[in-house]
Design an enzyme around this catalytic site. Structure first.
Site, short mmCIF file in Angstrom:
data_model
loop_
_atom_site.label_atom_id
_atom_site.label_comp_id
_atom_site.label_asym_id
_atom_site.label_seq_id
_atom_site.Cartn_x
_atom_site.Cartn_y
_atom_site.Cartn_z
N ASP A 61 0.84 -1.20 0.00
CA ASP A 61 0.00 0.00 0.00
C ASP A 61 0.87 1.25 0.00
OD1 ASP A 61 -2.95 1.17 0.89
OD2 ASP A 61 -1.29 2.28 1.81
N TYR A 93 2.76 10.00 -0.43
CA TYR A 93 3.88 9.43 0.33
C TYR A 93 5.21 9.71 -0.38
CZ TYR A 93 0.25 6.54 2.60
OH TYR A 93 -0.87 6.08 3.27
N PRO A 153 -3.06 0.41 12.37
CA PRO A 153 -3.69 -0.62 13.21
C PRO A 153 -3.09 -0.73 14.61
CG PRO A 153 -2.28 -1.63 11.56
CD PRO A 153 -2.38 -0.18 11.21
N GLY A 156 -2.25 2.21 16.10
CA GLY A 156 -2.40 3.56 16.61
C GLY A 156 -1.07 4.28 16.77
N SER A 180 6.47 -1.41 9.31
CA SER A 180 7.71 -1.47 10.06
C SER A 180 8.86 -1.38 9.06
CB SER A 180 7.82 -2.77 10.86
OG SER A 180 9.09 -2.82 11.51
N ARG A 185 10.44 -7.51 12.46
CA ARG A 185 9.08 -7.15 12.87
C ARG A 185 8.09 -7.40 11.74
NH1 ARG A 185 10.66 -1.76 15.93
NH2 ARG A 185 11.56 -2.67 17.81
N ASN A 228 4.86 -9.57 12.29
CA ASN A 228 3.51 -9.10 11.97
C ASN A 228 2.77 -10.05 11.04
OD1 ASN A 228 3.87 -6.80 13.52
ND2 ASN A 228 4.50 -5.52 11.80
#
Length: 295
Positions: free
Chosen positions: A43, A48, A184, A186, A228, A233, A237
């Site tokens: 995504d 960006y 997700p 926060g 990340s 990580r 995830n």
């Protein structure tokens, strides 16, 4: 991997990799790491400023394009029918692809009707496999869904344990719009990674609070986009499909909802003004950069 079937029958991975706030310098390697870790949904967005790096990583990865679900988003300064078409074509060029699996309108401001009609046409022409919106609250989502020929297939909104968007989810289900969560975790605000309730639930399954938060959304049929820049990580995830939260766990987490954004409200006129100012500043910066280049 688990999948969500969009209203047009397209299957979208329920867990993807988001590159918001991933710098141009690190983006290509991060996407390569994510694809190497098994992610097949990426995504990005025009705002960006890393679409080119995402496209380069996909090309270098060796993963067939048809195996990757690629999403981008149209920024508000490109809204309006003709400008949106041109901006999507530019995104395709930067991403080095002749189609996108999903294109979203990034914010519910400016001429989003004209922009959405451009997406509808490009969808019918085959350049976009699915279309939708981002940050649309229920009132604007229902408005758009009621007066367009193609229903939005996805709405990407802030969704995490402290802002669970239960009412939004209900409206999305009514209009067959898939619910996708940005932030997700926060971004760790409100002490989410150290939350004792989440830690306690995680200990039962040998999982981290981050994995518990992802699994909670997945069991609500909400698409998640954890971000990340660390490969270990990224792998962690992804490791959320080997356990399930009980109904009691889900209810315990539901009780943590504050129904308050950790970031900002799109209903706030001050926030609308902030977006307008940001668009104007970026346009001025772009025009100045263009002049220097031409000079």
């Amino acid at each position: 991997m688990e999948y969500v079937t969009l209203s047009n029958g397209i299957k979208m991975p329920i867990l993807g990799y988001g590159v918001y706030q991933v710098t141009k310098d690190e983006c290509e390697q991060c996407v390569l790491d994510a694809l190497g870790a098994g992610y097949r949904s990426i995504d990005t967005a025009q705002s960006y400023f890393n679409e080119e790096e995402v496209g380069s990583a996909i090309k270098k990865s060796g993963v067939p394009r048809e195996d990757i679900f690629l999403t981008s988003k149209v920024w508000v300064e490109h809204y309006g029918y003709e400008k949106t078409r041109k901006s999507v074509e530019e995104s395709l060029r930067k991403l080095q692809t002749d189609y996108l699996d999903l294109m979203l309108l990034h914010q519910p401001f400016n001429d989003y009707y004209g922009a959405y009609r451009a997406l509808e046409d490009m969808y019918e022409e085959g350049m976009l496999k699915a279309i939708g919106v981002s940050n649309f609250y229920p009132d604007r989502l229902v408005d758009l869904a009621s007066f367009t020929k193609i229903l939005p297939m996805v709405n990407q909104i802030e969704t995490h344990v402290l802002n669970q968007r239960v009412e939004d989810h209900t409206w999305m289900e009514k209009y067959k719009v898939a619910h996708e969560a940005w932030a997700p975790f926060g971004e760790g605000r409100g002490g989410l990674f150290e939350n004792e309730v989440l830690k306690g639930i995680g200990e039962k399954y040998g999982k981290t609070t981050a994995q518990v938060m992802l699994r909670w959304n997945i069991q609500r049929n909400v698409i998640v986009l954890p971000k990340s820049t660390h490969k270990e990580r990224m792998i962690q995830n992804m490791n959320v499909f080997d356990f399930s939260l009980t109904e009691a766990d889900m209810n315990t987490i539901a009780a943590l909802d504050t129904k308050t954004s950790a970031f900002f409200s799109h209903y706030d006129p001050n926030m609308v003004e902030w977006f307008v100012k940001m668009v104007e500043e970026r346009k001025t910066k772009h025009d100045s950069s263009k002049e220097k280049k031409n000079w």
